[in-house]
Design a protein around this motif. Structure first.
Motif, PDB file in Angstrom:
ATOM      1  N   ARG A  80       4.083  -5.473  64.162  1.00  0.00           N
ATOM      2  CA  ARG A  80       4.061  -5.684  65.609  1.00  0.00           C
ATOM      3  C   ARG A  80       3.788  -7.143  65.949  1.00  0.00           C
ATOM      4  N   ALA A  81       3.155  -7.852  65.014  1.00  0.00           N
ATOM      5  CA  ALA A  81       2.834  -9.271  65.193  1.00  0.00           C
ATOM      6  C   ALA A  81       3.085  -9.998  63.880  1.00  0.00           C
ATOM      7  N   ILE A  82       3.392 -11.280  63.987  1.00  0.00           N
ATOM      8  CA  ILE A  82       3.637 -12.111  62.808  1.00  0.00           C
ATOM      9  C   ILE A  82       2.320 -12.742  62.395  1.00  0.00           C
ATOM     10  N   GLY A  83       1.836 -12.356  61.228  1.00  0.00           N
ATOM     11  CA  GLY A  83       0.617 -12.923  60.680  1.00  0.00           C
ATOM     12  C   GLY A  83       0.930 -13.597  59.362  1.00  0.00           C
ATOM     13  N   LEU A  84       0.610 -14.861  59.271  1.00  0.00           N
ATOM     14  CA  LEU A  84       0.889 -15.635  58.058  1.00  0.00           C
ATOM     15  C   LEU A  84      -0.341 -15.676  57.176  1.00  0.00           C
ATOM     16  N   THR A  85      -0.165 -15.219  55.943  1.00  0.00           N
ATOM     17  CA  THR A  85      -1.280 -15.242  55.012  1.00  0.00           C
ATOM     18  C   THR A  85      -1.635 -16.684  54.670  1.00  0.00           C
ATOM     19  N   GLN A  86      -2.909 -16.897  54.482  1.00  0.00           N
ATOM     20  CA  GLN A  86      -3.415 -18.212  54.125  1.00  0.00           C
ATOM     21  C   GLN A  86      -3.887 -18.188  52.672  1.00  0.00           C
ATOM     22  N   THR A  87      -4.193 -19.372  52.147  1.00  0.00           N
ATOM     23  CA  THR A  87      -4.712 -19.424  50.789  1.00  0.00           C
ATOM     24  C   THR A  87      -6.119 -18.844  50.737  1.00  0.00           C
ATOM     25  N   ARG A  88      -6.796 -18.871  51.838  1.00  0.00           N
ATOM     26  CA  ARG A  88      -8.091 -18.192  51.924  1.00  0.00           C
ATOM     27  C   ARG A  88      -7.895 -16.951  52.793  1.00  0.00           C
ATOM     28  N   ARG A  89      -8.931 -16.232  53.022  1.00  0.00           N
ATOM     29  CA  ARG A  89      -8.875 -14.972  53.762  1.00  0.00           C
ATOM     30  C   ARG A  89      -8.386 -15.144  55.201  1.00  0.00           C
ATOM     31  N   GLY A  90      -7.701 -14.153  55.699  1.00  0.00           N
ATOM     32  CA  GLY A  90      -7.295 -14.125  57.097  1.00  0.00           C
ATOM     33  C   GLY A  90      -5.853 -14.526  57.325  1.00  0.00           C
ATOM     34  N   PHE A  91      -5.481 -14.522  58.589  1.00  0.00           N
ATOM     35  CA  PHE A  91      -4.119 -14.832  58.988  1.00  0.00           C
ATOM     36  C   PHE A  91      -4.119 -15.945  60.033  1.00  0.00           C
ATOM     37  N   LYS A  92      -2.967 -16.586  60.149  1.00  0.00           N
ATOM     38  CA  LYS A  92      -2.666 -17.473  61.268  1.00  0.00           C
ATOM     39  C   LYS A  92      -1.448 -16.867  61.943  1.00  0.00           C
ATOM     40  N   LEU A  93      -1.375 -17.009  63.245  1.00  0.00           N
ATOM     41  CA  LEU A  93      -0.286 -16.416  64.011  1.00  0.00           C
ATOM     42  C   LEU A  93       0.364 -17.461  64.904  1.00  0.00           C
ATOM     43  N   PRO A  94       1.699 -17.521  64.933  1.00  0.00           N
ATOM     44  CA  PRO A  94       2.354 -18.441  65.860  1.00  0.00           C
ATOM     45  C   PRO A  94       2.117 -17.972  67.301  1.00  0.00           C
ATOM     46  N   SER A  95       1.644 -18.859  68.129  1.00  0.00           N
ATOM     47  CA  SER A  95       1.299 -18.488  69.507  1.00  0.00           C
ATOM     48  C   SER A  95       2.505 -18.060  70.326  1.00  0.00           C
ATOM     49  N   TRP A  96       3.674 -18.633  70.053  1.00  0.00           N
ATOM     50  CA  TRP A  96       4.866 -18.331  70.849  1.00  0.00           C
ATOM     51  C   TRP A  96       5.304 -16.876  70.762  1.00  0.00           C
ATOM     52  N   GLN A  97       4.868 -16.148  69.731  1.00  0.00           N
ATOM     53  CA  GLN A  97       5.276 -14.749  69.613  1.00  0.00           C
ATOM     54  C   GLN A  97       4.690 -13.884  70.722  1.00  0.00           C
ATOM     55  N   PHE A  98       3.675 -14.386  71.416  1.00  0.00           N
ATOM     56  CA  PHE A  98       3.038 -13.613  72.472  1.00  0.00           C
ATOM     57  C   PHE A  98       3.709 -13.810  73.837  1.00  0.00           C
ATOM     58  N   GLU A  99       4.748 -14.646  73.882  1.00  0.00           N
ATOM     59  CA  GLU A  99       5.553 -14.766  75.099  1.00  0.00           C
ATOM     60  C   GLU A  99       6.299 -13.437  75.266  1.00  0.00           C
ATOM     61  N   PRO A 100       6.434 -12.940  76.501  1.00  0.00           N
ATOM     62  CA  PRO A 100       7.034 -11.608  76.702  1.00  0.00           C
ATOM     63  C   PRO A 100       8.381 -11.384  76.002  1.00  0.00           C
ATOM     64  N   VAL A 101       9.297 -12.336  76.061  1.00  0.00           N
ATOM     65  CA  VAL A 101      10.615 -12.134  75.460  1.00  0.00           C
ATOM     66  C   VAL A 101      10.536 -11.999  73.939  1.00  0.00           C
ATOM     67  N   LEU A 102       9.632 -12.708  73.315  1.00  0.00           N
ATOM     68  CA  LEU A 102       9.478 -12.617  71.859  1.00  0.00           C
ATOM     69  C   LEU A 102       8.581 -11.454  71.454  1.00  0.00           C
ATOM     70  N   TRP A 103       7.607 -11.152  72.275  1.00  0.00           N
ATOM     71  CA  TRP A 103       6.689 -10.064  71.964  1.00  0.00           C
ATOM     72  C   TRP A 103       7.450  -8.754  71.789  1.00  0.00           C
ATOM     73  N   ASP A 104       8.431  -8.522  72.626  1.00  0.00           N
ATOM     74  CA  ASP A 104       9.236  -7.308  72.514  1.00  0.00           C
ATOM     75  C   ASP A 104      10.180  -7.358  71.314  1.00  0.00           C
ATOM     76  N   ALA A 105      10.515  -8.547  70.847  1.00  0.00           N
ATOM     77  CA  ALA A 105      11.476  -8.710  69.755  1.00  0.00           C
ATOM     78  C   ALA A 105      10.869  -8.505  68.374  1.00  0.00           C
TER      79      ALA A 105
END
Length: 158
Positions: A80-105
Motif C-alpha cells: 500500500r506504501a513504498i518503503g525502502l529498506t535501509q542498511t540499518r533498521r527501518g524504512f524510508k518513504l518517498p513523500s510524493w507517494q502520499f499525493e492523492p494521484v499517486l496514493w491511489d496508484a
C-alpha cells in the motif's frame, strides 16, 4: 605438478579468451570486477536516494498522514506504501507517494508488478519507459495516465 597444471590452465584460459571467436562473441556474463563495481555503485546510489530531500522516516510519514508508524509498516508490507529498506533498521518513504494521484496508484502497481518490495516499486516509478513515451511512470501517473502505467507494469517482461 600442481603448479604446472595451474600454469597450464591459466595459460589456456588466457589464450582462449584472446581468440578471434571469444572477441567476436564476448561472454554475456559480467566479470567479477564488473559485478563488484555494479554492486558498489548500487549501494552508493541507494544510500544517496535514502538521503534525498523527498524521503521520510516512518514516523514522519505517520505524522504526515495522521496515523501511526505501525500502520505505515503494515501498509509497506501489503504494498500500500513504498518503503525502502535501509542498511540499518527501518524504512524510508518517498513523500510524493502520499499525493492523492499517486496514493491511489501504489497498490495497483504493486499488484501489477507482483511485488511489495519498495526498491522495485521505486525503480519502476522513477525509470523512464519507452512504452510511456520516455516519461517515468510517476510522471505519466501525475499527467493522468494511471491506466496505461498499470498496463505497462503488468506487461510481460517487467
Amino acid at each position: 605438478m600442481k603448479t604446472a597444471s595451474t600454469t597450464s590452465t591459466s595459460t589456456t584460459r588466457h589464450h582462449t579468451n584472446n581468440t578471434p571467436s571469444a572477441v567476436a562473441n564476448p561472454s554475456p556474463y559480467a566479470s567479477a570486477a564488473q559485478t563488484k563495481d555494479l554492486l558498489a555503485g548500487s549501494l552508493a546510489f541507494r544510500k544517496a536516494r535514502l538521503e534525498a530531500d523527498d524521503m521520510l522516516s516512518t514516523d514522519m510519514a505517520a505524522d504526515l498522514v495522521g496515523t501511526t508508524r505501525v500502520t505505515i509498516n503494515a501498509w509497506i508490507a501489503k504494498g500500500r506504501a513504498i518503503g525502502l529498506t535501509q542498511t540499518r533498521r527501518g524504512f524510508k518513504l518517498p513523500s510524493w507517494q502520499f499525493e492523492p494521484v499517486l496514493w491511489d496508484a501504489v497498490p495497483k502497481l504493486s499488484k501489477a508488478l507482483g511485488t511489495t518490495e519498495g526498491w522495485a516499486l521505486l525503480a519502476f516509478l522513477e525509470t523512464p519507459s519507452g512504452a510511456l513515451g520516455g516519461r517515468t511512470p510517476r510522471q505519466a501517473i501525475e499527467q493522468g495516465h494511471l491506466t496505461r502505467v498499470v498496463e505497462v507494469a503488468g506487461a510481460e517482461g517487467y
